[in-house]
Write a protein that holds these residues in place. Structure first.
Motif, PDB file in Angstrom:
ATOM      1  N   LEU A 250       0.828  -1.206   0.000  1.00  0.00           N
ATOM      2  CA  LEU A 250       0.000   0.000   0.000  1.00  0.00           C
ATOM      3  C   LEU A 250       0.863   1.257   0.000  1.00  0.00           C
ATOM      4  O   LEU A 250       0.559   2.237  -0.694  1.00  0.00           O
ATOM      5  N   GLU A 251       1.960   1.210   0.753  1.00  0.00           N
ATOM      6  CA  GLU A 251       2.873   2.364   0.800  1.00  0.00           C
ATOM      7  C   GLU A 251       3.508   2.604  -0.570  1.00  0.00           C
ATOM      8  O   GLU A 251       3.602   3.740  -1.041  1.00  0.00           O
ATOM      9  N   TRP A 255      -0.444   4.759  -0.888  1.00  0.00           N
ATOM     10  CA  TRP A 255      -1.285   4.872   0.306  1.00  0.00           C
ATOM     11  C   TRP A 255      -0.438   4.521   1.527  1.00  0.00           C
ATOM     12  O   TRP A 255      -0.545   3.427   2.082  1.00  0.00           O
ATOM     13  N   PRO A 256       0.396   5.461   1.973  1.00  0.00           N
ATOM     14  CA  PRO A 256       1.393   5.138   3.007  1.00  0.00           C
ATOM     15  C   PRO A 256       0.895   5.239   4.446  1.00  0.00           C
ATOM     16  O   PRO A 256       1.654   4.950   5.369  1.00  0.00           O
ATOM     17  N   GLN A 261       2.029   4.699  10.106  1.00  0.00           N
ATOM     18  CA  GLN A 261       1.561   4.607  11.491  1.00  0.00           C
ATOM     19  C   GLN A 261       2.253   3.458  12.228  1.00  0.00           C
ATOM     20  O   GLN A 261       2.664   3.615  13.378  1.00  0.00           O
ATOM     21  N   ILE A 262       2.373   2.325  11.565  1.00  0.00           N
ATOM     22  CA  ILE A 262       3.067   1.183  12.176  1.00  0.00           C
ATOM     23  C   ILE A 262       4.521   1.535  12.445  1.00  0.00           C
ATOM     24  O   ILE A 262       5.074   1.241  13.522  1.00  0.00           O
TER      25      ILE A 262
END
Length: 322
Positions: A250-251, A255-256, A261-262
């Motif tokens: 996704l990153e 869409w990072p 967040q992780i």
């Protein structure tokens, strides 16, 4: 005579270039292999569960068959596919990896669902019901090779990204070397692990000292617990590797948010224990990736068991002649 000397000079020059290329390939392979080390460890953790519960004389043949399947996955299917995609359609690599990651999440979540709710869903139970015991080994080997394909794809993709840009043949040779060395390392380690109980029996029977015989008996007593633990780690590894493939994909696709967040949570946790910051960062990342993978896998279970599975079975059925 001068023509012969010129030819020898050319041969020497070619030999030097070839030797330099081999050195470059070996160096690039070592670097690329180190980049993929995390997935390699997960691969080694996943595999022993596929041979747990079989008689001792079937363990090594099963590992050999899985290892051969792993080499075939890497060299016959993944190597040419990755080289072609890297050259002509590099944007397709990440989505395909994410599909593989979703499958790992599904497989790990299905096993946990089966343990927590052994009669919770008859479709899930069908996946764990080996109706013909004589085919149990075939089912396990096929399942291991299928899981290996996804882990191998991740390993080979990470390795390819770490290989310095060079000629096509040199990149391919480096990737092939990485694939072979990693396969030897993983399945060599797995073979040692699953045969340690036999080593223990030998030491208990032939040890020259009481300590040696006691150590052998300890190995025999402890190996079932170790294999059970590795089986659990293998299931968890499917979830955290699958979850990480999805979040990282996704990153890469733009869409990072989740990946960032992780990463921020793992970094914040590492500040609480600076003496082991690297381990804490990895552990928190793996835990969150695993929880995400479990949630995703649970969502995928009904889709896979009630829609995709029946469709696959439908295509597998031979058409009846009229």
């Amino acid at each position: 005579m001068s023509g012969l000397l010129a030819l020898l000079d050319d041969v020497a020059a070619i030999a030097k270039v070839a030797a330099a290329s081999i050195d470059d390939i070996a160096g690039a392979a070592a670097k690329a292999g180190s980049k993929a080390a995390g997935v390699v460890i997960d691969d080694a953790a996943v595999t022993p569960k596929y041979v747990t519960g079989f008689s001792a004389d079937r363990e090594l043949p099963m590992i050999w068959r899985i290892a051969v399947g792993s080499i075939r996955n890497k060299l016959v299917f993944l190597l040419p596919a990755l080289m072609l995609m890297n050259a002509f359609l590099p944007q397709a690599i990440t989505p395909l990896l994410m599909l593989g990651g979703a499958y790992l999440c599904f497989e790990g979540a299905e096993k946990i669902f089966h343990v927590l709710f052994p009669k919770g869903d008859h479709k899930v139970e069908e996946d764990f019901d080996i109706k013909d015991p004589t085919h149990l080994e075939e089912e396990k080997v096929a399942g291991a090779i299928k899981t290996d394909f996804i882990l191998s794809a991740e390993i080979m993709t990470i390795a390819l990204a770490a290989i310095p840009v060079s000629s096509l043949w040199q990149e391919a040779a480096t990737l092939a070397l990485v694939g072979l060395l990693i396969t030897l390392a993983v399945y060599g380690a797995v073979a040692v692990i699953v045969k340690m109980d036999d080593v223990g029996l030998f030491m208990a029977a032939t040890g020259r000292s009481g300590a040696g015989r006691a150590f052998g008996r300890g190995l025999v007593a402890g190996m079932p617990h170790l294999l059970a633990a590795l089986s659990s780690v293998g299931t968890l590894a499917m979830l955290w590797v699958g979850g990480n493939i999805i979040t990282h994909g996704l990153e890469v696709l733009g869409w990072p948010w989740l990946y960032d967040q992780i990463h921020h949570l793992a970094e914040a946790a590492s500040l609480s224990l600076p003496q082991a910051a690297g381990f804490v960062t990895w552990a928190v990342t793996a835990a969150i990736d695993g929880l995400f993978g479990l949630a995703l896998g649970l969502l995928v279970i009904p889709v896979a068991t009630r829609i995709i599975g029946p469709l696959v079975d439908l295509f597998k059925k031979p058409s009846k002649s009229h």
